[in-house]
Enzyme design. Structure first.
Site, PDB file in Angstrom:
ATOM      1  N   GLY A 117      -1.319  -2.218 -10.242  1.00 55.74           N
ATOM      2  CA  GLY A 117      -2.278  -1.266  -9.696  1.00 55.74           C
ATOM      3  C   GLY A 117      -1.689  -0.284  -8.715  1.00 55.74           C
ATOM      4  N   CYS A 118      -2.569   0.227  -7.835  1.00 57.72           N
ATOM      5  CA  CYS A 118      -2.189   1.320  -6.945  1.00 57.72           C
ATOM      6  C   CYS A 118      -1.135   0.939  -5.909  1.00 57.72           C
ATOM      7  CB  CYS A 118      -3.427   1.854  -6.228  1.00 57.72           C
ATOM      8  SG  CYS A 118      -4.644   2.602  -7.334  1.00 57.72           S
ATOM      9  N   ASN A 119      -0.965  -0.355  -5.651  1.00 61.55           N
ATOM     10  CA  ASN A 119       0.056  -0.746  -4.668  1.00 61.55           C
ATOM     11  C   ASN A 119       1.423  -0.976  -5.299  1.00 61.55           C
ATOM     12  OD1 ASN A 119      -0.286  -3.169  -5.989  1.00 61.55           O
ATOM     13  ND2 ASN A 119      -1.383  -4.170  -4.329  1.00 61.55           N
TER      14      ASN A 119
END
Length: 382
Positions: free
Chosen positions: A163-165
């Site tokens: 994901g975004c991390n």
């Protein structure tokens, strides 16, 4: 891979004002960020244009688009049909779009990154590819090695589904490889064709996602050793000092990308409480990062936070006591690109470099958040 320093500051007090100069950390030999490059699709749309294209009439959903703090996003949408509407794409078509757009954007981002540091494609020895908007086997690392005609002996890894991390997770892996291979060039590239993960079913769940994410790719070059030091003489470049992670298991399902049987497709889900979950854990996570190197929050000159959405940015800002100026690049990237997932913080880093305000010796914090739920941070020094 942080420096070996005593934890001289209490984790509970990262924001107290320092009465003396910050520690002069020895960063010799640590990996350096050499350059960054980004790429987006050719087509961009304003939020109001998207409302018309998607024929959104529900006032609540229209409000989500128009109050998102996003002005435009780069997306790859289906071509208009005879009646002007956009046809729904099958899962197979979405996966094909993820591959085609990903290879194109990823290739351009890598080339731009190398251009900024005066390197050649033949200089790459390690390639880390990051994505969460589709699944491929073989992955983007193999596809880009073929597309860019890199050496068939290039070390590589694919990071999928974080994901975004994932950008900061993968930067840690990339920096570790660079540190153990002094003088050799490592490149990480985040490839997010978010429009290949869209589901248009008119529900509030999917509408929130569709109002937020945009397509984009960002590449970053990392090197350690004497060769990297030679570049530093020309302009300050940050050395990567340390990383910390914070996973929040009780919010495991708050951000996810899973199969929606009703639509016969994968789709994102974002819990409305995500901004508060992230904000609640932001100070402790940053405090731990800084305490490991004997720093306080007021020692940090630059903040590069993931452009996760207006409420997420506000929650992080309030809980860390950051100003809009501190978060100017995070806010600006959200406005101009939307949330481009794992590469968002690198788009902000690129803007910071172009701004030309960084001075040698200054510290910076990079911060991302994503599924898990989790927060990732990194400490750098120019």
């Amino acid at each position: 891979m942080g420096v070996d320093l005593p934890m001289t500051l209490a984790l509970a007090h990262p924001g107290l004002v320092r009465t003396s100069s910050p520690p002069d950390l020895c960063t010799t030999g640590l990996p350096q960020i050499m350059s960054v490059g980004t790429a987006v699709p050719d087509t961009a749309y304003s939020q109001r244009e998207l409302i018309d294209i998607l024929n959104i009439v529900d006032p609540k959903i229209r409000s989500i688009y128009l109050n998102s703090a996003i002005e435009r996003r780069f997306l790859t949408l289906p071509q208009p049909g005879e009646g002007g509407g956009r046809a729904l794409e099958t899962t197979g078509q979405l996966l094909a779009k993820h591959r085609e757009q990903g290879v194109g954007m990823g290739s351009r981002a890598v080339q731009e990154c190398l251009k900024q540091m005066g390197a050649e494609l033949s200089d790459i020895r390690y390639l880390c590819c990051v994505t969460s908007t589709g699944f491929l086997t073989p992955g983007f690392s193999a596809l880009l090695i073929r597309e860019l005609e890199l050496s068939r002996h290039t070390n590589r890894v694919d990071v999928v589904g974080m994901g975004c991390n994932a950008g900061l997770n993968s930067l840690g892996v990339t920096a570790g490889w660079a540190k153990s291979h002094p003088g050799e060039l490592a490149v990480m590239v985040c490839i997010e064709a978010c429009s290949a993960a869209y589901v248009f079913d008119g529900t509030m769940r999917t509408s929130v996602v569709n109002s937020l994410f945009g397509d984009g790719s960002a590449a970053i070059a990392v090197m350690a050793g004497a060769t990297a030091d030679e570049h530093t003489e020309q302009r300050p470049m940050p050395r990567i000092i340390d990383f910390t992670s914070c996973i929040i298991p009780e919010a495991m399902h708050a951000m996810r990308y899973d199969w929606d049987p009703a639509q016969g497709a994968f789709s994102f889900y974002l819990d409305p409480d995500i901004p508060y979950v992230v904000g609640k854990h932001a100070r402790k996570t940053v405090g731990r990062l800084l305490a490991r190197s004997g720093l306080r929050q007021d020692d940090i000159a630059h903040w590069l936070v993931h452009s996760g959405g207006k409420k997420v940015i506000d929650a992080v800002g309030v809980n860390l006591g950051l100003t809009r100026y501190d978060l100017r690049h995070t806010i600006g990237i959200l406005r101009d690109y939307g949330n481009v997932s794992s590469g968002s913080f690198l788009f902000s880093y690129e803007r910071l470099l172009k701004e030309g305000t960084v001075q040698a010796g200054e510290y910076g914090v990079l911060m991302t958040m994503g599924p898990g739920s989790s927060i990732e941070t990194a400490l750098v020094r120019w």
